[in-house]
Design an enzyme around this catalytic site. Structure first.
Site, short mmCIF file in Angstrom:
data_model
loop_
_atom_site.label_atom_id
_atom_site.label_comp_id
_atom_site.label_asym_id
_atom_site.label_seq_id
_atom_site.Cartn_x
_atom_site.Cartn_y
_atom_site.Cartn_z
CB CYS A 111 -0.93 -0.17 1.02
SG CYS A 111 -1.83 -1.48 1.43
CB ALA A 113 0.18 5.80 -3.21
N GLY A 115 4.78 7.04 -1.53
CA GLY A 115 6.22 6.36 -1.66
C GLY A 115 7.06 6.86 -0.82
N GLY A 116 6.90 7.40 0.21
CA GLY A 116 7.78 7.65 1.36
C GLY A 116 8.44 6.40 1.86
CE LYS A 117 4.98 3.75 6.45
NZ LYS A 117 4.42 5.15 6.26
CG ASP A 135 -1.80 2.88 -3.41
OD1 ASP A 135 -1.34 2.97 -2.12
OD2 ASP A 135 -2.91 3.47 -3.57
NE ARG A 140 -3.20 6.30 -1.98
CZ ARG A 140 -2.84 7.29 -1.19
NH1 ARG A 140 -3.03 8.54 -0.84
NH2 ARG A 140 -1.82 6.61 -0.24
CG ASP A 180 1.61 2.78 6.11
OD1 ASP A 180 1.66 2.30 7.30
OD2 ASP A 180 1.72 3.83 5.38
CB CYS A 233 -1.25 6.44 10.90
SG CYS A 233 -2.54 6.75 9.63
#
Length: 506
Positions: A111, A113, A115-117, A135, A140, A180, A233
């Site tokens: 999951c 988008a 893309g940070g991880k 994603d 996204r 995530d 989160c």
């Protein structure tokens, strides 16, 4: 924060936290913390610290992560446009650290988008192995693909697929999987007031159903002995500990690995105390939940894995229908649209196959000439040609047949009128010594910003770094403070700007 917390949420958190609730509630009066994570594919932590003026403070759970000062604007600096760091909420840096990624691993970010991880995973892979970033939402994936390109990822594939389709295409394949998971977002209430407005008491249950399905699919894609990290989160136990407890009961081959860490991680609730939580009243970051799950099977050696992969690749070439892959472009900033129109990224087959083989050979010859004249070395991987666009993929093209593929690999360029035109993502992934010609612009004067705005520059021949035996005229890798940012074409003291319009400094 200005928004009022929902009363049903506050009541539940009172029951969950007891005497800690007042401290938790007070944390919502504080300004959210900002952070950046160093992109070690391009620059070392120590080099960025020496170069940056952002006032960096270490984040305890991420060795490449740093808090930024209030009022800092890291996105308004040339270093951001050179891909030297990723702007990321500090707590969001924690899940990837728990994956224990090693160079050569095959990793799925399910999951992914925006893309940070995925960029964090790619930095740990050091260009080795494979990263599949997926994603489910088509829109996204545009940001996901662009971020992987900006940060110089060469061994990544971007999919727009359902988890069950990925699991069916890659059974028992990945060494590490990150989920995530989409969630009710309660941990982001302080940072994003829209999350508060979208929440109601039934939101956690809605997401829990989705999270169960994602975890079940991921379980079939993880190789024996592999590691799966599940994160959200949010605070709701029905999206966190309860989801993990149910998964473990259904999948006895998995066990929870107790999360250690820096002292920042609080234990999960009940029998799932081996999971971890980040609380906004205890750390400088937003709310997060994480669980590390270990597959109990025996991990195959690299040789055994490669042998199986060879067999799978041979099977894919002989049994998958020609033209089954669906590959589409989602990045409008490459200069691939406009006068040339919307490109076709569909592979050809059937009656056109004989003609296309000849076209492929011509395209690869043009690419080979560019590599010889402009790089002097050949990128490793599988050349994948869709229409007139060329990618270097970590997997054979056939392995992606039947999957909605946004990027089958590293986009290196386009064949136009028999010539190879290098793409912007090729430049952003190169180091100066990998290009026959390069020039470095300083971030401390207006020159770097002028380049990022797309302006033509006057550059003397003396400023060019030219490999011995290479011509002066041609494509130049344009760097900012020594780190690649894009292409230019130099001739007679003039650097023609090749920075794509969709990426420019506004």
């Amino acid at each position: 924060m200005a928004a009022q917390l929902p009363s049903s949420f506050s009541e539940r958190m009172m029951d969950m936290l007891g005497t800690d609730y007042n401290q938790f509630a007070d944390s919502y009066k504080e300004t959210p913390y900002g952070g950046v994570r160093v992109n070690t594919l391009k620059i070392s932590v120590e080099s960025l610290k020496a170069l940056s003026t952002l006032g960096l403070e270490p984040i305890p759970w991420c060795p490449t992560g740093f808090y930024t000062e209030n009022g800092a604007r890291p996105g308004k600096h040339p270093h951001y446009h050179a891909g030297l760091y990723y702007i990321q909420e500090p707590s969001a840096m924690a899940p990837v650290e728990l994956l224990n990624i090693e160079p050569g691993d095959r990793v799925l970010d399910l999951c992914a988008a925006p893309g940070g991880k995925s960029t964090q995973i790619s930095a740990k892979l050091l260009g080795e192995g494979l990263l599949v970033s997926n994603d489910l939402h088509p829109e996204r994936t545009k940001a996901l693909a662009k971020n992987l390109e900006l940060y110089g990822v060469r061994n990544g594939i971007v999919l727009n697929e359902s988890p069950e389709h990925i699991a069916a295409a890659f059974p028992l394949f990945f060494d590490k999987i990150l989920i995530d998971a989409p969630c009710s977002g309660e941990g982001m209430f302080r940072k994003d007031e829209d999350m508060v407005k979208q929440w109601d008491s039934g939101t956690p249950a809605k997401y829990a159903s989705m999270q169960r399905d994602i975890l079940r699919s991921a379980a079939t894609a993880l190789a024996p002995g592999g590691i799966l990290v599940y994160s959200t989160c949010t605070f709701a136990t029905e999206e966190n500990e309860e989801i993990i407890a149910e998964f473990i009961s259904e999948h006895p081959q998995f066990s929870v690995v107790t999360v250690g860490g820096t002292g920042s991680f609080a234990p999960g609730f009940g029998e799932l105390s081996g999971t971890a939580r980040l609380w906004p009243h205890k750390v400088k970051g937003e709310g997060h939940f994480m669980a590390v799950l270990q597959h109990g099977g025996i991990r195959l050696s690299m040789e055994e894995r490669d042998h199986i992969e060879v067999k799978l690749n041979e099977s894919a070439r002989t049994t998958v229908p020609k033209g089954a892959a669906h590959v589409k472009s989602s990045n409008k900033s490459e200069g691939r649209r406009g006068k040339e129109g919307k490109p076709s990224h569909k592979p050809t087959g059937g009656a056109d196959r004989g003609r296309q083989v000849s076209g492929d050979e011509q395209a690869l010859t043009a690419y080979g000439n560019f590599v010889r004249d402009q790089l002097g070395w050949e990128p490793k991987g599988y050349p994948v040609l869709f229409g007139d666009h060329l990618y270097i993929s970590p997997l054979p093209k056939e392995r992606l047949n039947g999957l909605k593929t946004i990027r089958p690999g590293w986009y290196v360029g386009q064949i136009r009128n028999g010539r190879f035109i290098p793409g912007h993502p090729m430049a952003t992934a190169l180091h100066p010594e990998e290009s026959c010609r390069s020039v470095s612009l300083s971030s401390t004067n207006h020159e770097a910003i002028s380049y990022l705005k797309g302006e033509t520059l006057s550059i003397s021949q003396e400023r060019l770094s030219i490999r011995i035996g290479s011509a002066q005229k041609g494509y130049v890798l344009v760097c900012i403070d020594g780190y690649s940012a894009g292409w230019g074409k130099w001739q007679d003291g003039i650097l023609k700007n090749e920075y794509p319009a969709g990426w420019r400094w506004m």
